[in-house]
Design a protein around this motif. Structure first.
Motif, PDB file in Angstrom:
ATOM      1  N   ILE A 155      20.220  47.308  80.964  1.00 13.59           N
ATOM      2  CA  ILE A 155      20.319  48.852  80.513  1.00 13.59           C
ATOM      3  C   ILE A 155      21.438  49.092  79.636  1.00 13.59           C
ATOM      4  O   ILE A 155      21.546  49.970  78.641  1.00 13.59           O
ATOM      5  CB  ILE A 155      20.129  49.623  81.723  1.00 13.59           C
ATOM      6  CG1 ILE A 155      18.890  49.691  82.169  1.00 13.59           C
ATOM      7  CG2 ILE A 155      20.595  51.206  81.426  1.00 13.59           C
ATOM      8  CD1 ILE A 155      18.789  50.403  83.490  1.00 13.59           C
ATOM      9  N   ALA A 156      22.833  48.528  79.973  1.00  7.62           N
ATOM     10  CA  ALA A 156      24.165  48.607  79.505  1.00  7.62           C
ATOM     11  C   ALA A 156      24.163  48.250  78.091  1.00  7.62           C
ATOM     12  O   ALA A 156      24.596  48.921  77.178  1.00  7.62           O
ATOM     13  CB  ALA A 156      25.111  48.454  80.437  1.00  7.62           C
ATOM     14  N   TYR A 157      23.429  47.125  77.815  1.00  6.10           N
ATOM     15  CA  TYR A 157      23.302  46.257  76.902  1.00  6.10           C
ATOM     16  C   TYR A 157      22.449  47.151  75.923  1.00  6.10           C
ATOM     17  O   TYR A 157      22.880  47.261  74.557  1.00  6.10           O
ATOM     18  CB  TYR A 157      22.861  44.860  76.660  1.00  6.10           C
ATOM     19  CG  TYR A 157      22.674  44.345  75.500  1.00  6.10           C
ATOM     20  CD1 TYR A 157      23.630  43.770  74.700  1.00  6.10           C
ATOM     21  CD2 TYR A 157      21.371  44.237  74.897  1.00  6.10           C
ATOM     22  CE1 TYR A 157      23.593  43.003  73.603  1.00  6.10           C
ATOM     23  CE2 TYR A 157      21.262  43.512  73.748  1.00  6.10           C
ATOM     24  CZ  TYR A 157      22.145  43.193  72.965  1.00  6.10           C
ATOM     25  OH  TYR A 157      21.994  42.533  71.825  1.00  6.10           O
ATOM     26  N   GLY A 158      21.353  47.753  76.227  1.00  7.49           N
ATOM     27  CA  GLY A 158      20.450  48.512  75.284  1.00  7.49           C
ATOM     28  C   GLY A 158      21.231  49.751  74.806  1.00  7.49           C
ATOM     29  O   GLY A 158      20.921  49.992  73.743  1.00  7.49           O
ATOM     30  N   VAL A 159      21.858  50.340  75.657  1.00 12.72           N
ATOM     31  CA  VAL A 159      22.594  51.514  75.489  1.00 12.72           C
ATOM     32  C   VAL A 159      23.799  51.359  74.181  1.00 12.72           C
ATOM     33  O   VAL A 159      23.832  51.951  73.183  1.00 12.72           O
ATOM     34  CB  VAL A 159      23.304  52.479  76.565  1.00 12.72           C
ATOM     35  CG1 VAL A 159      24.424  53.318  76.114  1.00 12.72           C
ATOM     36  CG2 VAL A 159      22.287  52.802  77.383  1.00 12.72           C
ATOM     37  N   ALA A 160      24.399  50.101  74.591  1.00 14.47           N
ATOM     38  CA  ALA A 160      25.613  49.861  73.442  1.00 14.47           C
ATOM     39  C   ALA A 160      24.920  49.344  72.202  1.00 14.47           C
ATOM     40  O   ALA A 160      25.380  49.562  71.132  1.00 14.47           O
ATOM     41  CB  ALA A 160      26.359  48.732  74.236  1.00 14.47           C
ATOM     42  N   ASP A 161      23.879  48.770  72.202  1.00 14.41           N
ATOM     43  CA  ASP A 161      23.232  48.192  71.144  1.00 14.41           C
ATOM     44  C   ASP A 161      22.514  49.464  70.206  1.00 14.41           C
ATOM     45  O   ASP A 161      22.524  49.454  68.929  1.00 14.41           O
ATOM     46  CB  ASP A 161      22.146  47.189  71.328  1.00 14.41           C
ATOM     47  CG  ASP A 161      21.624  46.406  70.225  1.00 14.41           C
ATOM     48  OD1 ASP A 161      22.465  46.033  69.074  1.00 14.41           O
ATOM     49  OD2 ASP A 161      20.467  46.177  70.048  1.00 14.41           O
ATOM     50  N   LEU A 162      22.190  50.268  71.059  1.00 12.35           N
ATOM     51  CA  LEU A 162      21.583  51.568  70.370  1.00 12.35           C
ATOM     52  C   LEU A 162      22.756  52.385  69.793  1.00 12.35           C
ATOM     53  O   LEU A 162      22.513  52.904  68.399  1.00 12.35           O
ATOM     54  CB  LEU A 162      20.686  52.460  71.369  1.00 12.35           C
ATOM     55  CG  LEU A 162      19.917  53.521  70.715  1.00 12.35           C
ATOM     56  CD1 LEU A 162      18.588  53.189  70.061  1.00 12.35           C
ATOM     57  CD2 LEU A 162      19.455  54.555  72.054  1.00 12.35           C
ATOM     58  N   GLY A 163      23.836  52.360  70.298  1.00 14.02           N
ATOM     59  CA  GLY A 163      24.715  53.053  69.607  1.00 14.02           C
ATOM     60  C   GLY A 163      25.226  52.414  68.533  1.00 14.02           C
ATOM     61  O   GLY A 163      26.064  53.154  67.356  1.00 14.02           O
ATOM     62  N   LEU A 164      25.524  51.198  68.459  1.00 12.79           N
ATOM     63  CA  LEU A 164      25.949  50.361  67.380  1.00 12.79           C
ATOM     64  C   LEU A 164      25.195  50.777  66.300  1.00 12.79           C
ATOM     65  O   LEU A 164      25.504  50.615  64.882  1.00 12.79           O
ATOM     66  CB  LEU A 164      26.033  48.766  67.819  1.00 12.79           C
ATOM     67  CG  LEU A 164      27.264  48.504  68.455  1.00 12.79           C
ATOM     68  CD1 LEU A 164      27.226  47.168  69.057  1.00 12.79           C
ATOM     69  CD2 LEU A 164      28.610  48.698  67.695  1.00 12.79           C
ATOM     70  N   LYS A 165      23.500  50.433  66.446  1.00 11.50           N
ATOM     71  CA  LYS A 165      22.617  50.497  65.262  1.00 11.50           C
ATOM     72  C   LYS A 165      22.655  51.997  64.878  1.00 11.50           C
ATOM     73  O   LYS A 165      22.500  52.111  63.608  1.00 11.50           O
ATOM     74  CB  LYS A 165      21.253  50.202  65.928  1.00 11.50           C
ATOM     75  CG  LYS A 165      21.406  48.807  66.146  1.00 11.50           C
ATOM     76  CD  LYS A 165      19.869  48.221  66.393  1.00 11.50           C
ATOM     77  CE  LYS A 165      19.616  46.835  66.495  1.00 11.50           C
ATOM     78  NZ  LYS A 165      18.662  46.157  67.220  1.00 11.50           N
ATOM     79  N   ARG A 166      22.720  52.935  65.456  1.00 10.75           N
ATOM     80  CA  ARG A 166      22.508  54.400  65.045  1.00 10.75           C
ATOM     81  C   ARG A 166      23.819  54.816  64.081  1.00 10.75           C
ATOM     82  O   ARG A 166      23.832  55.363  63.361  1.00 10.75           O
ATOM     83  CB  ARG A 166      22.560  55.437  66.198  1.00 10.75           C
ATOM     84  CG  ARG A 166      21.330  55.494  66.686  1.00 10.75           C
ATOM     85  CD  ARG A 166      20.963  56.821  67.600  1.00 10.75           C
ATOM     86  NE  ARG A 166      19.615  56.871  68.060  1.00 10.75           N
ATOM     87  CZ  ARG A 166      19.244  57.718  68.699  1.00 10.75           C
ATOM     88  NH1 ARG A 166      20.000  58.854  69.203  1.00 10.75           N
ATOM     89  NH2 ARG A 166      18.043  57.624  69.218  1.00 10.75           N
ATOM     90  N   ASN A 167      24.932  54.428  64.747  1.00  7.80           N
ATOM     91  CA  ASN A 167      26.303  54.915  63.914  1.00  7.80           C
ATOM     92  C   ASN A 167      27.229  53.819  64.349  1.00  7.80           C
ATOM     93  O   ASN A 167      27.903  54.004  65.426  1.00  7.80           O
ATOM     94  CB  ASN A 167      26.642  56.403  64.572  1.00  7.80           C
ATOM     95  CG  ASN A 167      27.691  56.938  63.614  1.00  7.80           C
ATOM     96  OD1 ASN A 167      28.391  56.111  62.687  1.00  7.80           O
ATOM     97  ND2 ASN A 167      28.263  58.150  64.029  1.00  7.80           N
TER      98      ASN A 167
END
Length: 110
Positions: free
Chosen positions: A32-44
């Motif tokens: 879950i933490a990796y998914g949140v960080a990866d999503l944040g990196l891809k969005r902005n």
């Protein structure tokens, strides 16, 4: 390796009885933490570092809550639990940070 250790040292208590519960919890919270960080990196990508720090902080808070609940519910050897928990926590944290740094390296090349 977790299967082999009790077989190699049958007289020693190396893993806590609910080792796979600890393993599953840490694997899930790391995912879950990796998914949140990866999503944040891809969005902005400019705010991606904040997403990484937030996911790591969230993972640490949930891990501390798990340790508290587990230690209150269980009356087994605390030293073995601490060794098991932190070895898994550091292993999963290393994996998460390694994967995130690989993603950041690919973004810097663009």
């Amino acid at each position: 390796m977790a299967y082999a250790l009790p077989a190699i040292f049958p007289d020693q208590l190396i893993l806590v009885p609910k080792f796979w519960l600890v393993f599953g919890f840490l694997a899930g919270i790391t995912y879950i933490a990796y998914g949140v960080a990866d999503l944040g990196l891809k969005r902005n990508p400019d705010v991606g570092v904040m997403a990484i720090m937030g996911s790591i902080a969230l993972k640490m808070i949930f891990a501390m809550a798990f340790v508290l609940i587990y230690s209150l519910k269980s009356k087994e050897n605390g030293f073995v639990f601490v060794l098991n928990f932190f070895s898994l926590y550091l292993l999963f944290s290393f994996f998460e940070i390694y994967c995130l740094l690989r993603n950041l390296r690919h973004q810097n090349k663009k």
